[in-house]
Every structure is written in structure tokens, then in C-alpha cells.
Write a protein that holds these residues in place. Structure first.
Motif, PDB file in Angstrom:
ATOM      1  N   HIS A 175     -31.527-102.663-108.085  1.00 19.05           N
ATOM      2  CA  HIS A 175     -31.458-102.051-106.761  1.00 19.05           C
ATOM      3  C   HIS A 175     -31.742-100.560-106.912  1.00 19.05           C
ATOM      4  N   ILE A 176     -32.771-100.088-106.214  1.00 23.00           N
ATOM      5  CA  ILE A 176     -33.177 -98.691-106.261  1.00 23.00           C
ATOM      6  C   ILE A 176     -32.938 -98.074-104.896  1.00 23.00           C
ATOM      7  N   VAL A 177     -32.184 -96.983-104.858  1.00 21.43           N
ATOM      8  CA  VAL A 177     -31.884 -96.301-103.599  1.00 21.43           C
ATOM      9  C   VAL A 177     -32.796 -95.089-103.475  1.00 21.43           C
ATOM     10  N   VAL A 178     -33.442 -94.945-102.308  1.00 20.84           N
ATOM     11  CA  VAL A 178     -34.365 -93.843-102.036  1.00 20.84           C
ATOM     12  C   VAL A 178     -33.880 -93.126-100.778  1.00 20.84           C
ATOM     13  N   VAL A 179     -33.506 -91.859-100.908  1.00 25.05           N
ATOM     14  CA  VAL A 179     -32.987 -91.094 -99.767  1.00 25.05           C
ATOM     15  C   VAL A 179     -34.048 -90.101 -99.308  1.00 25.05           C
ATOM     16  N   SER A 180     -34.433 -90.205 -98.045  1.00 24.89           N
ATOM     17  CA  SER A 180     -35.491 -89.334 -97.531  1.00 24.89           C
ATOM     18  C   SER A 180     -35.184 -88.937 -96.085  1.00 24.89           C
ATOM     19  N   HIS A 181     -36.247 -88.682 -95.306  1.00 25.52           N
ATOM     20  CA  HIS A 181     -36.126 -88.079 -93.979  1.00 25.52           C
ATOM     21  C   HIS A 181     -36.754 -88.966 -92.909  1.00 25.52           C
ATOM     22  N   GLY A 182     -36.309 -88.783 -91.667  1.00 29.47           N
ATOM     23  CA  GLY A 182     -36.708 -89.657 -90.576  1.00 29.47           C
ATOM     24  C   GLY A 182     -38.198 -89.858 -90.402  1.00 29.47           C
ATOM     25  N   THR A 183     -38.963 -88.766 -90.307  1.00 24.59           N
ATOM     26  CA  THR A 183     -40.397 -88.899 -90.082  1.00 24.59           C
ATOM     27  C   THR A 183     -41.112 -89.399 -91.328  1.00 24.59           C
ATOM     28  N   LEU A 184     -40.770 -88.830 -92.481  1.00 30.72           N
ATOM     29  CA  LEU A 184     -41.426 -89.237 -93.727  1.00 30.72           C
ATOM     30  C   LEU A 184     -41.210 -90.730 -93.986  1.00 30.72           C
ATOM     31  N   ILE A 185     -40.020 -91.233 -93.687  1.00 34.51           N
ATOM     32  CA  ILE A 185     -39.731 -92.644 -93.921  1.00 34.51           C
ATOM     33  C   ILE A 185     -40.676 -93.538 -93.140  1.00 34.51           C
ATOM     34  N   GLN A 186     -41.014 -93.142 -91.917  1.00 34.08           N
ATOM     35  CA  GLN A 186     -41.923 -93.969 -91.121  1.00 34.08           C
ATOM     36  C   GLN A 186     -43.282 -94.118 -91.806  1.00 34.08           C
ATOM     37  N   TYR A 187     -43.739 -93.065 -92.464  1.00 35.51           N
ATOM     38  CA  TYR A 187     -44.978 -93.152 -93.243  1.00 35.51           C
ATOM     39  C   TYR A 187     -44.757 -93.984 -94.505  1.00 35.51           C
ATOM     40  N   LEU A 188     -43.606 -93.831 -95.112  1.00 35.71           N
ATOM     41  CA  LEU A 188     -43.318 -94.546 -96.359  1.00 35.71           C
ATOM     42  C   LEU A 188     -43.354 -96.052 -96.152  1.00 35.71           C
ATOM     43  N   ILE A 189     -42.853 -96.500 -95.007  1.00 32.89           N
ATOM     44  CA  ILE A 189     -42.849 -97.939 -94.732  1.00 32.89           C
ATOM     45  C   ILE A 189     -44.067 -98.346 -93.913  1.00 32.89           C
ATOM     46  N   GLU A 190     -45.026 -97.414 -93.777  1.00 33.97           N
ATOM     47  CA  GLU A 190     -46.306 -97.673 -93.110  1.00 33.97           C
ATOM     48  C   GLU A 190     -46.145 -98.049 -91.648  1.00 33.97           C
ATOM     49  N   ARG A 191     -45.217 -97.349 -90.993  1.00 34.23           N
ATOM     50  CA  ARG A 191     -45.023 -97.562 -89.566  1.00 34.23           C
ATOM     51  C   ARG A 191     -44.935 -96.209 -88.847  1.00 34.23           C
ATOM     52  N   PRO A 192     -45.950 -95.316 -88.987  1.00 37.81           N
ATOM     53  CA  PRO A 192     -45.852 -93.972 -88.392  1.00 37.81           C
ATOM     54  C   PRO A 192     -46.254 -93.954 -86.917  1.00 37.81           C
ATOM     55  N   ASP A 193     -45.499 -94.603 -86.068  1.00 41.04           N
ATOM     56  CA  ASP A 193     -45.819 -94.597 -84.648  1.00 41.04           C
ATOM     57  C   ASP A 193     -44.533 -94.679 -83.842  1.00 41.04           C
ATOM     58  N   ALA A 194     -44.641 -94.324 -82.584  1.00 34.93           N
ATOM     59  CA  ALA A 194     -43.453 -94.215 -81.725  1.00 34.93           C
ATOM     60  C   ALA A 194     -42.860 -95.568 -81.371  1.00 34.93           C
ATOM     61  N   ARG A 195     -43.576 -96.645 -81.642  1.00 32.81           N
ATOM     62  CA  ARG A 195     -43.067 -97.963 -81.259  1.00 32.81           C
ATOM     63  C   ARG A 195     -42.018 -98.474 -82.235  1.00 32.81           C
ATOM     64  N   ARG A 196     -41.928 -97.838 -83.390  1.00 35.00           N
ATOM     65  CA  ARG A 196     -40.945 -98.261 -84.387  1.00 35.00           C
ATOM     66  C   ARG A 196     -39.699 -97.394 -84.272  1.00 35.00           C
ATOM     67  N   LYS A 197     -38.545 -98.011 -84.199  1.00 33.64           N
ATOM     68  CA  LYS A 197     -37.298 -97.255 -84.084  1.00 33.64           C
ATOM     69  C   LYS A 197     -37.046 -96.454 -85.344  1.00 33.64           C
ATOM     70  N   ASN A 198     -36.772 -95.174 -85.156  1.00 31.16           N
ATOM     71  CA  ASN A 198     -36.467 -94.309 -86.281  1.00 31.16           C
ATOM     72  C   ASN A 198     -35.151 -94.737 -86.937  1.00 31.16           C
ATOM     73  N   PHE A 199     -34.977 -94.371 -88.197  1.00 34.07           N
ATOM     74  CA  PHE A 199     -33.706 -94.622 -88.878  1.00 34.07           C
ATOM     75  C   PHE A 199     -32.638 -93.695 -88.300  1.00 34.07           C
ATOM     76  N   ASP A 200     -31.447 -94.205 -88.100  1.00 35.84           N
ATOM     77  CA  ASP A 200     -30.311 -93.354 -87.759  1.00 35.84           C
ATOM     78  C   ASP A 200     -29.847 -92.615 -89.013  1.00 35.84           C
ATOM     79  N   ASN A 201     -29.056 -91.573 -88.832  1.00 35.44           N
ATOM     80  CA  ASN A 201     -28.488 -90.868 -89.980  1.00 35.44           C
ATOM     81  C   ASN A 201     -27.673 -91.834 -90.824  1.00 35.44           C
ATOM     82  N   CYS A 202     -27.929 -91.854 -92.115  1.00 31.00           N
ATOM     83  CA  CYS A 202     -27.253 -92.703 -93.093  1.00 31.00           C
ATOM     84  C   CYS A 202     -27.508 -94.202 -92.883  1.00 31.00           C
TER      85      CYS A 202
END
Length: 255
Positions: A175-202
Motif C-alpha cells: 500500500h503506497i500513500v500519495v499526498v497531494s493537492h486538489g487540482t493536481l490530483i485531478q490531473y494525476l487521476i486523468e480527470r481534469p474537468d469540472a464534472r469530476r468531484k474534487n477531493f475533500d480535505n483529507c
């Protein structure tokens, strides 16, 4: 089984309160610290973490440390020898810094400190992969769409190499934990658009690489695990055809 990548957004930080982007590299608020404690108490794989990776910005390093190292060590009240050994291992977890995981803008809140400043951090922070120019906001670390996408491709490639290294060491269910930021994460998971719900804090979501052993960075895609998907959406929600195809590919390539 192949390693699971748990992607986490940092806890509430000082700039999140009132949306004050002028605060340079803000740390977590008291509420953000409590969010880390809640995550430490609820994360089901805290004893199985093989690697802890984070953006070198303060709020992400603090989240990684408090939720998965210092915080995680306080969640087990038992006092037997095995438990004490496990808690000490958690306390000594090293956070691998990756400048590629930093947030996308050039506002002061998203500009990190130099490697020299980071080297005196109180957390156990491995800076061997953090380049001197990581906080320059230029070239690969710039804020253009092309720069962000190139940086994220490299981040996924590095994470895939780290995951493959775990398998090579015999840790197939790592299990690998990766801690990043709201906007960057959307690119990381290849979903950089407004239709995808952003991650909440934590908030964390769990993924596997579609092609764990590939060499081409462009093939280092991530697919959300069923457990993570249903944890967020409930078992009655259907995946899209694209998500279903990605999941099938992940199952086929699973190491």
C-alpha cells in the motif's frame, strides 16, 4: 495482487480559510490537524503502508506526517510488544518528497520552499528526488497546461516505478500513500474537468496501475479500485463504460 495507490488530498490549510492565496506555503489549520487525526483513526491499511509519498509543500508534508506517521502511531491503544514495534515503525516512516506532486498555480500559497529550507524540516523527509528547481514555477514546474500535464506524466511514471519496486521486493500487496493537492490530483487521476468531484480535505481514494510493468510514461494510467469506488458512491452506482474498460485492463495486467 499489485500495489494499491492511495491518493490523499491534504487537510484544511490556512489559505483554505477565506481563500487567501497570498499566504506563502501555508501549513494546516487546527481543523486540518483534526482531519488528519480522523484519517489516521479510519484508514484501514495504516499497518501495511510500504511507502509514503508527498508534495514537498508544508500542508502535504504535515498531512502525511500527522495522518500516517505520528498520527497513525497513536491510534492503537494496545501495549503488547508487537504493537509497540508497529507503532515505532510508523513513527519512523520516511516521507518521500516529489516536487512533481506540487499544486498547479504560481500563487504564493502554492510556491514551496527551497531544498535547503526543506532539509531542516522536523518531519522525516527524503529529498533525494526533489530537484533544486522544483519551486521555480518554470519549465517542467511551470503553470501552463502543457507543463502540468508533463509533470503529472512524470509523477505517474515515478510512482509506477516505486510500485514495481515493491513487487520486486516481494511486497505484491503493498500500500503506497500519495499526498497531494486538489487540482493536481485531478490531473494525476486523468480527470481534469469540472464534472469530476474534487477531493475533500483529507479524503483518500484508492487506485491501481493499469500497466504496472510498462516502461512508457504515457501508459502509466491509474484506475480506481472497486472498494474505493463503492465506498464513495454506493454499490448501486454504475461505472461509466470507460471506467469499466480501465478496470478490466487493470485486472488483466495485475501482477
Amino acid at each position: 495482487m499489485s500495489p494499491t495507490i492511495h491518493i490523499v488530498r491534504h487537510g484544511e490549510a490556512e489559505h483554505n480559510v477565506g481563500y487567501d492565496l497570498s499566504i506563502r506555503d501555508p501549513g494546516l489549520t487546527a481543523r486540518g490537524g483534526m482531519q488528519c487525526q480522523s484519517l489516521a483513526a479510519s484508514f484501514p491499511y495504516k499497518d501495511q503502508i510500504s511507502l509514503l509519498v508527498a508534495s514537498p509543500l508544508r500542508r502535504t508534508v504535515q498531512t502525511a506526517h500527522w495522518a500516517f506517521a505520528a498520527g497513525a502511531a497513536t491510534t492503537d491503544a494496545s501495549s503488547d510488544a508487537a504493537s509497540e514495534e508497529r507503532k515505532e515503525k510508523q513513527r519512523q516512516r520516511v516521507i518521500v518528497g516529489l516536487g512533481e506532486l506540487q499544486e498547479c498555480s504560481a500563487y504564493p500559497c502554492d510556491v514551496g520552499r527551497s531544498v535547503e529550507e526543506l532539509s531542516v524540516s522536523g518531519a522525516l523527509l527524503d529529498l533525494s528526488r526533489v530537484e533544486p528547481a522544483w519551486n521555480s514555477k518554470q519549465n517542467l514546474y511551470g503553470v501552463t497546461e502543457d507543463a502540468v500535464r508533463a509533470r503529472v506524466r512524470r509523477a505517474r511514471h515515478i510512482l509506477r516505478e516505486l510500485a514495481a519496486a515493491c513487487v520486486a521486493k516481494g511486497e505484491k500487496d503493498a500500500h503506497i500513500v500519495v499526498v497531494s493537492h486538489g487540482t493536481l490530483i485531478q490531473y494525476l487521476i486523468e480527470r481534469p474537468d469540472a464534472r469530476r468531484k474534487n477531493f475533500d480535505n483529507c479524503e483518500y481514494r484508492s487506485y491501481k496501475f493499469v500497466d504496472l510493468h510498462g516502461k512508457d510514461p504515457s501508459t502509466a494510467g491509474l484506475v480506481e479500485t472497486n472498494e474505493s469506488f463503492y465506498r464513495r458512491n454506493g454499490p448501486l452506482n454504475m461505472r461509466s463504460p470507460k471506467e469499466a474498460d480501465d478496470l478490466l485492463a487493470a485486472e488483466v495486467h495485475r501482477g
